[in-house]
Design a protein around this motif. Structure first.
Motif: not given
Length: 168
Positions: A145-148, A135, A132-133, A153-154, A128, A151
């Motif tokens: 979508v993952y939280n960077a 995809a 921070q994310r 999956c959100i 993004d 790590k």
């Protein structure tokens, strides 16, 4: 083969079958840098969130990080059996051959994590705008979508009946 605007929309990067990526000043319509170092066509490129670095992926099985100001290669991140798409901020995310995405520190070339979860090949990846994310798009018809940072999956975005080839 591929192109990307920098975050400020002042530069355009193009990747070519001639094995180079070029940076173009959009106001002047002039080439400002030629990124030379790959030995096969550039098939993916992406600016980081501040626009001072760009990552390129090539059919020569390498992914490189470049300094936008100098046009010099900063880091050769990885040699992979196949190359697909890549995205960069302070980290670099690259598709693995198969079902995952590899996360790397773009400054040091250190592998940070492998993001998994798709049941078929991952076809595209992007950060993004805040970095921070991450995809992913997959042949399994879903996006994730993952939280960077964590790590994890959100979000699992499911509903297509066929592959998702691009994500942005």
């Amino acid at each position: 083969v591929c192109l990307s605007f920098n975050p400020q929309s002042t530069l355009l990067a193009t990747g070519s079958m001639d094995t180079t990526a070029k940076l173009w000043d959009l106001e002047k319509g002039e080439e400002v840098a030629s990124l030379n170092g790959h030995s096969a066509e550039i098939i993916a490129l992406s600016f980081n969130t501040t626009g001072d670095r760009i990552i390129t992926g090539s059919f020569d099985h390498t992914v490189a990080v470049w300094d936008v100001g100098t046009g010099r290669e900063q880091n050769l991140l990885i040699k992979m059996p196949t190359n697909n798409n890549a995205a960069v901020n302070s980290k670099a995310a690259m598709q693995c051959p198969g079902l995952c995405v590899q996360l790397w520190d773009a400054a040091t070339g250190t592998h940070i994590a492998t993001l998994a979860g798709h049941s078929k090949e991952v076809l595209d990846v992007c950060f993004d705008y805040a970095g921070q994310r991450i995809a992913t798009a997959s042949a399994d018809g879903s996006a994730r979508v993952y939280n960077a940072g964590t790590k994890q999956c959100i979000a699992k975005l499911e509903g297509h009946e066929d592959e998702i080839s691009k994500v942005s």
